[in-house]
Design an enzyme around this catalytic site. Structure first.
Site, PDB file in Angstrom:
ATOM      1  N   LYS A 170      71.956  -2.970  65.611  1.00 56.87           N
ATOM      2  CA  LYS A 170      71.458  -3.972  66.560  1.00 56.87           C
ATOM      3  C   LYS A 170      69.982  -3.703  66.812  1.00 56.87           C
ATOM      4  CE  LYS A 170      70.742  -4.210  70.912  1.00 56.87           C
ATOM      5  NZ  LYS A 170      69.566  -5.127  70.955  1.00 56.87           N
ATOM      6  N   GLU A 245      67.055   8.933  71.758  1.00 53.12           N
ATOM      7  CA  GLU A 245      65.617   9.217  71.768  1.00 53.12           C
ATOM      8  C   GLU A 245      65.034   8.275  72.800  1.00 53.12           C
ATOM      9  OE1 GLU A 245      61.976   8.433  71.491  1.00 53.12           O
ATOM     10  OE2 GLU A 245      62.308   7.813  69.417  1.00 53.12           O
ATOM     11  N   CYS A 279      56.553   6.129  72.392  1.00 51.65           N
ATOM     12  CA  CYS A 279      57.223   7.014  73.352  1.00 51.65           C
ATOM     13  C   CYS A 279      56.624   8.410  73.351  1.00 51.65           C
ATOM     14  CB  CYS A 279      58.722   7.074  73.066  1.00 51.65           C
ATOM     15  SG  CYS A 279      59.099   7.388  71.333  1.00 51.65           S
ATOM     16  N   GLU A 377      56.502   6.271  82.623  1.00 51.08           N
ATOM     17  CA  GLU A 377      56.034   5.867  81.301  1.00 51.08           C
ATOM     18  C   GLU A 377      55.462   4.451  81.396  1.00 51.08           C
ATOM     19  OE1 GLU A 377      57.691   6.279  76.791  1.00 51.08           O
ATOM     20  OE2 GLU A 377      59.056   5.399  78.254  1.00 51.08           O
TER      21      GLU A 377
END
Length: 473
Positions: A170, A245, A279, A377
């Protein structure tokens, strides 16, 4: 206008069971660039059944058979590299140099590495009289993000195929075009029917179904920490393996040595590619308080040289969506409100750009580690510069985060850099922005669990079986 309304299940392009279309937006124009179908739990179930049927044969395939498939994929991927680059540019607004360069080339690099690893990977080892065998875990649900669409597909699909697993992918509905072309590549390369399946959709419609499906043995997820928690919760009832992750707020400790100016320049430069949407971006630069003013001058100069604009003329493009643009803008304003010093950039679009989700390359200085912009973040071209008095304090600040995906140490003194790197609590620590596909990629703490890349990624898709008495005692 692109139109990808079918799913790839059991070696065929099929219609969704419940038609539901989704408009994909080009972040450069803010206009619809194509349509995809959003799948449902019913589509996932059909794909899982196909993958389970295919697992019986693929799990027993030989090393040579898998290598033949991977090598055929490599040839086809290289043939379609231009199509992949065009897709990434259109779905993400990535400049052609980024799309045809790192975005596409990482997919090739990881495939070449997977082939090399598979040639010599030890699936069986004898420990005394016991045989230790590593066997494919089963059917895998692979959920990938929009920021590095091909890279994140590559580091899941390749090791899953190489270890004998079957899978349902997906990709992100925000950046789905490259995933469709990737699927055409696998189809043309002769991946057996049912081994690889694609069901497009959003998190509630397809992501939840993959995580919770009792016919799926393992879920590999890349995305936000918030979404990763939900994946784990949905997977818990079926006791499947979950690898994640997730997010990062990576420190970059700049040493007080003769390489200081170059280290600051590199730190700013390495924050901006992909419009900061990585990231592992070095988003918290730590510099000696005694050299803060020097760092500010250098960082301002570098940030103001970063060009932003339409993808065929620029160093960086827009962020990927309206939602991401609004989030980044809100955090930039938060940094100003909380008292950080705005060195470059700031709220709003760059001058001359009235359309597109473009963000001004932004640098904050005199940031303290309790500020929102140092804790959350941002996922945009926004750098925070924090001060430290000595290296012990620098390490303490670096590790004072919920995240632990990546860390950086920059300086001319390699021995000192190695010493500091050992103290950073993160899974992927880089000295002077080195890069190596032989490394293991993944994080500590809220940045996830498990590892990807090279042979380390293979192990996530394998179960370990001990056969006692295999050899005479």
């Amino acid at each position: 206008m692109r139109e990808y309304l079918k799913f790839y299940i059991d070696g065929r392009w099929v219609d969704p069971l419940r038609p539901n279309t989704f408009d994909v937006e080009n972040p450069v124009t803010e206009q619809t660039s194509g349509r995809i179908s959003l799948g449902s739990a019913a589509d996932v179930d059909v794909a899982v059944q196909a993958a389970r049927r295919a697992f019986a044969a693929w799990s027993q395939s030989t090393r040579e058979q898998r290598l033949d498939v991977l090598e055929a994929m490599l040839a086809e991927y290289q043939r379609r590299a231009g199509d992949l680059a065009d897709a990434v540019t259109e779905e993400m607004g990535a400049p052609p140099s980024l799309a045809a360069g790192p975005q596409v080339q990482l997919g090739i690099g990881h495939l070449m590495k997977a082939i090399d690893v598979l040639k010599n990977f030890a699936f069986e080892e004898q420990h005394g009289a016991t045989l230790i065998a590593k066997e494919p875990i089963g059917v895998c649900g692979l959920i990938t993000p929009w920021n590095w669409p091909l890279n994140q597909i590559a580091v899941k699909v390749y090791p899953a195929l190489a270890t004998g697993c079957t899978m349902i992918l997906k990709p992100s509905e925000v950046a789905p075009y490259s995933a469709y072309i990737f699927t055409e590549i696998l189809d043309a390369a002769g991946v057996p029917a049912g081994v690889y399946n694609l069901v497009n959709g959003d998190g509630p419609g397809v992501g939840v179904a993959l995580a919770s499906h009792p016919g799926i043995d393992m879920v590999s997820f890349t995305g936000s920490t918030r979404a990763g928690v939900e994946v784990a919760r949905n997977a818990a009832a079926t006791v499947k393996r979950v690898t994640q992750e997730l997010g990062g707020k990576s420190p970059n400790i700049v040493l007080d040595d003769g390489g200081f100016a170059d280290s600051v320049r590199a730190g700013v430069a390495n924050m901006m590619p992909n419009s900061g949407q990585s990231c592992n971006a070095p988003s918290r630069m730590l510099v000696p308080n005694s050299r803060m003013a020097e760092a500010v001058t250098i960082a301002r100069e570098v940030a103001e040289q970063v060009k932003v604009g339409v993808p065929d003329k620029t160093a960086i493009g827009p962020v990927a969506s309206k939602a991401q643009f609004e989030r980044v803008q809100g955090l930039i304003r938060k940094g100003i409100d909380e008292g950080a010093t705005l060195v470059a950039g700031g709220p709003g679009r760059p001058a001359g750009l009235d359309k597109g989700y473009y963000v001004r390359p932004t640098v904050f200085a005199n940031v303290t580690n309790d500020m929102t912009i140092a804790r959350e973040e941002i996922f945009g071209p926004v750098l925070c510069i924090l001060g430290y008095d000595d290296l012990d304090q620098a390490v303490q600040i670096a590790n004072d985060t919920d995240y632990g995906l990546a860390g950086y140490v920059s300086g001319a003194d390699l021995d000192k850099a190695r010493e500091v790197a050992r103290k950073i609590r993160a899974g992927w620590v880089t000295i002077n922005h080195a890069f190596d596909m032989n490394s293991a990629f993944g994080g500590y703490k809220h940045s996830g669990n498990g590892r990807e890349w090279s042979e380390f990624g293979f192990n996530e898709y394998l179960e370990v079986k001990s056969t006692l008495g295999f050899a005479p005692a």
